[in-house]
Design a protein around this motif. Structure first.
Motif, PDB file in Angstrom:
ATOM      1  N   ALA A  44     -40.434 -52.663 -81.985  1.00 16.94           N
ATOM      2  CA  ALA A  44     -39.252 -53.298 -81.391  1.00 16.94           C
ATOM      3  C   ALA A  44     -39.424 -54.806 -81.157  1.00 16.94           C
ATOM      4  CB  ALA A  44     -38.890 -52.597 -80.078  1.00 16.94           C
ATOM      5  N   ARG A  96     -39.710 -56.998 -84.232  1.00 13.33           N
ATOM      6  CA  ARG A  96     -38.424 -57.163 -84.929  1.00 13.33           C
ATOM      7  C   ARG A  96     -37.498 -58.086 -84.143  1.00 13.33           C
ATOM      8  NH1 ARG A  96     -36.437 -51.227 -86.842  1.00 13.33           N
ATOM      9  NH2 ARG A  96     -35.648 -52.288 -88.672  1.00 13.33           N
ATOM     10  N   PHE A  97     -37.421 -57.858 -82.827  1.00 12.25           N
ATOM     11  CA  PHE A  97     -36.475 -58.631 -82.000  1.00 12.25           C
ATOM     12  C   PHE A  97     -36.804 -60.131 -82.064  1.00 12.25           C
ATOM     13  CE2 PHE A  97     -35.893 -54.856 -78.801  1.00 12.25           C
ATOM     14  CZ  PHE A  97     -35.243 -54.130 -79.788  1.00 12.25           C
ATOM     15  N   LYS A 102     -36.039 -61.724 -85.453  1.00 12.28           N
ATOM     16  CA  LYS A 102     -34.585 -61.878 -85.648  1.00 12.28           C
ATOM     17  C   LYS A 102     -34.034 -62.982 -84.750  1.00 12.28           C
ATOM     18  CE  LYS A 102     -33.331 -57.725 -87.826  1.00 12.28           C
ATOM     19  NZ  LYS A 102     -32.448 -56.726 -88.170  1.00 12.28           N
ATOM     20  N   ALA A 103     -34.507 -63.029 -83.510  1.00 14.78           N
ATOM     21  CA  ALA A 103     -34.016 -64.053 -82.573  1.00 14.78           C
ATOM     22  C   ALA A 103     -34.342 -65.453 -83.098  1.00 14.78           C
ATOM     23  CB  ALA A 103     -34.632 -63.833 -81.194  1.00 14.78           C
ATOM     24  N   ILE A 117     -30.183 -58.717 -83.013  1.00 12.87           N
ATOM     25  CA  ILE A 117     -31.164 -57.634 -82.959  1.00 12.87           C
ATOM     26  C   ILE A 117     -30.393 -56.318 -82.854  1.00 12.87           C
ATOM     27  CG2 ILE A 117     -32.858 -59.148 -81.835  1.00 12.87           C
ATOM     28  CD1 ILE A 117     -32.337 -57.417 -79.275  1.00 12.87           C
ATOM     29  N   ILE A 125     -30.224 -52.539 -81.236  1.00 13.92           N
ATOM     30  CA  ILE A 125     -30.719 -51.608 -80.220  1.00 13.92           C
ATOM     31  C   ILE A 125     -30.286 -50.202 -80.619  1.00 13.92           C
ATOM     32  CG2 ILE A 125     -30.509 -50.892 -77.783  1.00 13.92           C
ATOM     33  CD1 ILE A 125     -32.013 -53.479 -78.091  1.00 13.92           C
ATOM     34  N   LEU A 144     -34.936 -56.934 -72.603  1.00 18.06           N
ATOM     35  CA  LEU A 144     -34.153 -57.950 -73.343  1.00 18.06           C
ATOM     36  C   LEU A 144     -33.875 -59.174 -72.479  1.00 18.06           C
ATOM     37  CD1 LEU A 144     -31.469 -56.007 -75.399  1.00 18.06           C
ATOM     38  CD2 LEU A 144     -33.788 -56.665 -76.016  1.00 18.06           C
ATOM     39  N   LEU A 185     -29.317 -64.941 -77.641  1.00 20.16           N
ATOM     40  CA  LEU A 185     -29.661 -63.658 -78.280  1.00 20.16           C
ATOM     41  C   LEU A 185     -28.420 -62.801 -78.560  1.00 20.16           C
ATOM     42  CD1 LEU A 185     -32.386 -62.042 -78.948  1.00 20.16           C
ATOM     43  CD2 LEU A 185     -31.888 -60.773 -76.851  1.00 20.16           C
ATOM     44  N   VAL A 243     -26.864 -59.156 -79.797  1.00 23.84           N
ATOM     45  CA  VAL A 243     -27.308 -57.754 -79.783  1.00 23.84           C
ATOM     46  C   VAL A 243     -26.259 -56.871 -80.444  1.00 23.84           C
ATOM     47  CG1 VAL A 243     -28.052 -55.830 -78.319  1.00 23.84           C
ATOM     48  CG2 VAL A 243     -28.551 -58.181 -77.616  1.00 23.84           C
TER      49      VAL A 243
END
Ligand code: NAD
Ligand code: UGA
Length: 319
Positions: free
Chosen positions: A197, A200-201, A204-205, A211, A213, A258, A268, A270
């Motif tokens: 997690a 990846r987050f 991507k950020a 991202i 979820i 988060l 960010l 989501v």
């Protein structure tokens, strides 16, 4: 006599940190890795770059399922840290399950067959997983999970990790070597696997992409910083016996984690996708056993740990 420590999965997230720490502590390490395709070889080679050329580290590139005693000749191995596996909960369904059987079950059984033929072999540390517990019953969700809690895996991955843990126990009971199984709870930090997690987050950020979820973000995890997980491995080389939880001892809903990321990435974005099969809604390690018996004491909280992972990803270019 000087002994070598054998580290399986030394090219991986946990294995590379363990091997580096042992070499720093003045030990000689024999590392085994087969650079399996769960993520690119380039990343695993990068994990090993601080060790390459170090005379205290030797790499054997070999599938553990085909390891033979000849591969370890001239080595004096007393301690073995078995981290090699096909990790990852969500990918363990369908045709890829054969990889989980091969790398988690066959590889472990063959490793054990080789180890019991090594005269100097004394102690095995097996990397188990919180996934052996599975989904706790509803009434247990406000309590930390003890080592004595029911093991009831919720994913095919968890089934193979528990099978391998039991194989280690059966071999230990029959052949008399010392065994510690460390049940790690969602480890994060620099070098974290790209399928996990936070890895990846953060990537991507950095790219400004949303991202994803799985579910509504209410799932809770006991996130463990990698340095604390490695400390547990080092402590277990010297003492302890049986099964130990390795976590931070706190549980956090993913959506709260988060908020820590938002301190670094205020923009960010989501997106939500359905909950994934195999994903449990709750993990929380009761760490009183490892604290009392091994002197384990986790040091890094989520704020500091995520900051260190973000810095590492920014400076390593795997984004
Ligand atoms: P990783 O994929 O980064 O490392 C595993 C390494 O094992 C890889 O480099 C891979 O090439 C190697 N490997 C796999 N099968 C092999 C085989 N048959 N022969 C030789 N090498 C092989 O994974 P990780 O996250 O570092 O996990 C390490 C261990 O800890 C695994 O056993 C995993 O199940 C366990 N674990 C990890 C976590 C976590 O949060 N990362 C949590 C609980 C348990
Ligand atoms: C992790 C490791 O991947 C396993 O190898 C390990 O055995 C397990 O911990 C464990 O503790 O035993 P997991 O908890 O799924 O498994 O860790 P992450 O991949 O970091 O996922 C954490 C949570 O974030 C999960 O609920 C997952 O569904 C969610 N997630 C993950 C997302 O919402 N989006 C993503 O892109 C990735």
């Amino acid at each position: 006599m000087e002994f070598d420590v054998l580290v399986t999965g030394c090219g991986g997230f946990l294995g590379s940190w363990v091997a580096e720490r042992l070499v720093q502590d003045g030990l000689r390490v024999v590392g085994i890795d087969f650079f399996t395709d769960n993520y690119p070889r380039e990343i695993k080679e990068n994990n090993l770059k601080n060790l390459s050329g170090n005379p205290s580290f030797q790499l054997i590139e070999k599938d553990l399922a085909h390891l033979s005693i000849d591969d370890l000749k001239n080595k004096k191995i007393a301690h073995v840290i078995h981290l090699a596996a096909q990790p990852g909960v969500r990918d363990s369904w369908g045709p890829d399950f054969v990889k989980y059987i091969h790398n988690n079950v066959h590889a472990t059984q063959n490793l054990l067959e080789v180890l019991i033929r090594i005269n100097s072999f004394k102690r095995l540390i097996y990397a188990s997983s919180s996934s052996v517990y599975g989904e706790p019953p509803h009434e247990a969700k406000e309590q930390a999970i003890k080592e004595t809690s029911l093991t009831n895996p919720y994913s095919p991955y968890g089934v193979t990790k528990l099978t391998a843990e039991k194989l280690c126990q059966a071999y230990s009971a029959n052949y008399g070597f010392e065994l510690v199984s460390l049940r790690f709870f969602t480890v994060y930090g620099p070098r974290q696997r790209p399928d996990m997690a936070f890895s990846r987050f953060i990537r991507k950020a950095i790219r400004g992409e949303p991202i994803v979820i799985y579910g509504d973000g209410s799932q809770k995890r006991d996130f463990t910083f990698v340095e604390d997980a490695i400390e547990a491995v080092i402590l277990s080389l010297k003492k302890g016996s049986g099964v130990y939880n390795v976590g931070r001892g706190k549980t956090v809903p993913l959506k709260e984690a988060l908020n820590v990321l938002r301190d670094h990435f205020p923009e960010l974005k989501v997106a939500f996708e359905p909950k994934q099969k195999g994903d449990v809604s709750f993990t929380w390690a009761d760490i009183s056993k490892i604290q009392a018996e091994l002197g384990y004491s986790p040091k890094v909280d989520l704020q500091e740990g995520l900051e260190r992972q973000i810095q590492w990803i920014r400076s390593n270019g795997f984004s």
